[in-house]
Motif scaffolding. Structure first.
Motif, mmCIF file in Angstrom:
data_model
loop_
_atom_site.group_PDB
_atom_site.id
_atom_site.type_symbol
_atom_site.label_atom_id
_atom_site.label_comp_id
_atom_site.label_asym_id
_atom_site.label_seq_id
_atom_site.Cartn_x
_atom_site.Cartn_y
_atom_site.Cartn_z
ATOM 1 N N VAL A 73 97.435 -33.663 -133.318
ATOM 2 C CA VAL A 73 97.910 -35.047 -133.196
ATOM 3 C C VAL A 73 99.198 -35.099 -132.376
ATOM 4 C CG1 VAL A 73 98.652 -37.104 -134.458
ATOM 5 C CG2 VAL A 73 96.810 -35.681 -135.382
ATOM 6 N N LEU A 74 100.057 -34.118 -132.533
ATOM 7 C CA LEU A 74 101.334 -34.074 -131.826
ATOM 8 C C LEU A 74 101.168 -33.885 -130.320
ATOM 9 C CD1 LEU A 74 104.449 -33.941 -131.796
ATOM 10 C CD2 LEU A 74 104.250 -31.520 -132.473
ATOM 11 N N GLY A 75 100.180 -33.125 -129.897
ATOM 12 C CA GLY A 75 100.013 -32.782 -128.485
ATOM 13 C C GLY A 75 100.103 -33.939 -127.510
ATOM 14 N N PRO A 76 99.331 -35.003 -127.700
ATOM 15 C CA PRO A 76 99.404 -36.114 -126.744
ATOM 16 C C PRO A 76 100.789 -36.762 -126.659
ATOM 17 C CG PRO A 76 97.412 -36.279 -128.049
ATOM 18 C CD PRO A 76 98.246 -35.186 -128.657
ATOM 19 N N ALA A 136 99.007 -30.574 -125.463
ATOM 20 C CA ALA A 136 99.796 -31.311 -124.481
ATOM 21 C C ALA A 136 99.465 -30.854 -123.062
ATOM 22 C CB ALA A 136 101.288 -31.136 -124.759
ATOM 23 N N GLU A 137 99.334 -29.563 -122.876
ATOM 24 C CA GLU A 137 98.994 -29.031 -121.553
ATOM 25 C C GLU A 137 97.618 -29.513 -121.115
ATOM 26 O OE1 GLU A 137 99.516 -27.384 -117.993
ATOM 27 O OE2 GLU A 137 101.028 -27.522 -119.563
ATOM 28 N N TRP A 138 96.667 -29.516 -122.027
ATOM 29 C CA TRP A 138 95.323 -30.007 -121.726
ATOM 30 C C TRP A 138 95.383 -31.488 -121.345
ATOM 31 C CZ3 TRP A 138 92.114 -33.707 -123.922
ATOM 32 C CH2 TRP A 138 90.784 -33.675 -123.484
ATOM 33 N N ARG A 193 94.299 -33.140 -117.805
ATOM 34 C CA ARG A 193 93.291 -34.197 -117.771
ATOM 35 C C ARG A 193 93.806 -35.411 -117.008
ATOM 36 N NH1 ARG A 193 91.486 -37.704 -122.854
ATOM 37 N NH2 ARG A 193 92.736 -39.201 -121.769
ATOM 38 N N ARG A 194 95.036 -35.792 -117.281
ATOM 39 C CA ARG A 194 95.625 -36.939 -116.577
ATOM 40 C C ARG A 194 95.750 -36.672 -115.084
ATOM 41 N NH1 ARG A 194 100.027 -37.866 -121.234
ATOM 42 N NH2 ARG A 194 98.596 -38.781 -122.746
ATOM 43 N N ARG A 214 87.180 -36.307 -116.266
ATOM 44 C CA ARG A 214 88.192 -36.452 -117.309
ATOM 45 C C ARG A 214 88.334 -35.227 -118.187
ATOM 46 N NH1 ARG A 214 88.040 -41.906 -120.423
ATOM 47 N NH2 ARG A 214 89.783 -40.817 -121.323
ATOM 48 N N GLY A 215 87.245 -34.558 -118.511
ATOM 49 C CA GLY A 215 87.281 -33.456 -119.473
ATOM 50 C C GLY A 215 87.788 -32.232 -118.922
#
Length: 105
Positions: free
Chosen positions: A53-56, A88-90, A94-95, A104-105
């Motif tokens: 949950v924290l990653g984004p 977060a890196e993923w 993706r962005r 996107r994936g």
């Protein structure tokens, strides 16, 4: 991310995601901090769940005040920082792919 979470973990992540927003800046934001953590632990006590949950929120660019409040709660609940950093890196990758018009994936 290379290691996808199990379906049970994904369900816990979804529950924690919604609840932590209500705790950080929604209708439960007035609750005392220790009770906020206890309410998160009623959903899960798995550091990996909190890390997912924290990653984004770590990937926010620019960071937001709401995201900082969420991150504080998740860290206090025991978020796995390694899981959070990988997520977060993923998210950042993706962005970036989306900005370039890729998948996107």
């Amino acid at each position: 991310m290379s290691d996808l979470p199990s379906s049970a973990t994904r369900m816990a992540v979804a529950e924690v995601s919604g609840h932590v927003v209500r705790l950080a800046y929604g209708n439960l934001s007035g609750m005392p901090f220790p009770r906020k953590i206890e309410s998160l632990w009623q959903i899960s006590q798995d550091p990996a769940v909190f890390g997912h949950v924290l990653g984004p929120y770590l990937a926010e660019d620019p960071p937001t005040a709401g995201g900082a409040a969420v991150a504080e709660l998740l860290r206090a609940a025991g978020a796995d920082e390694t899981v959070a950093a990988a997520n977060a890196e993923w998210q950042r990758g993706r962005r970036e792919r989306e900005r370039r018009g890729g998948p996107r994936g």
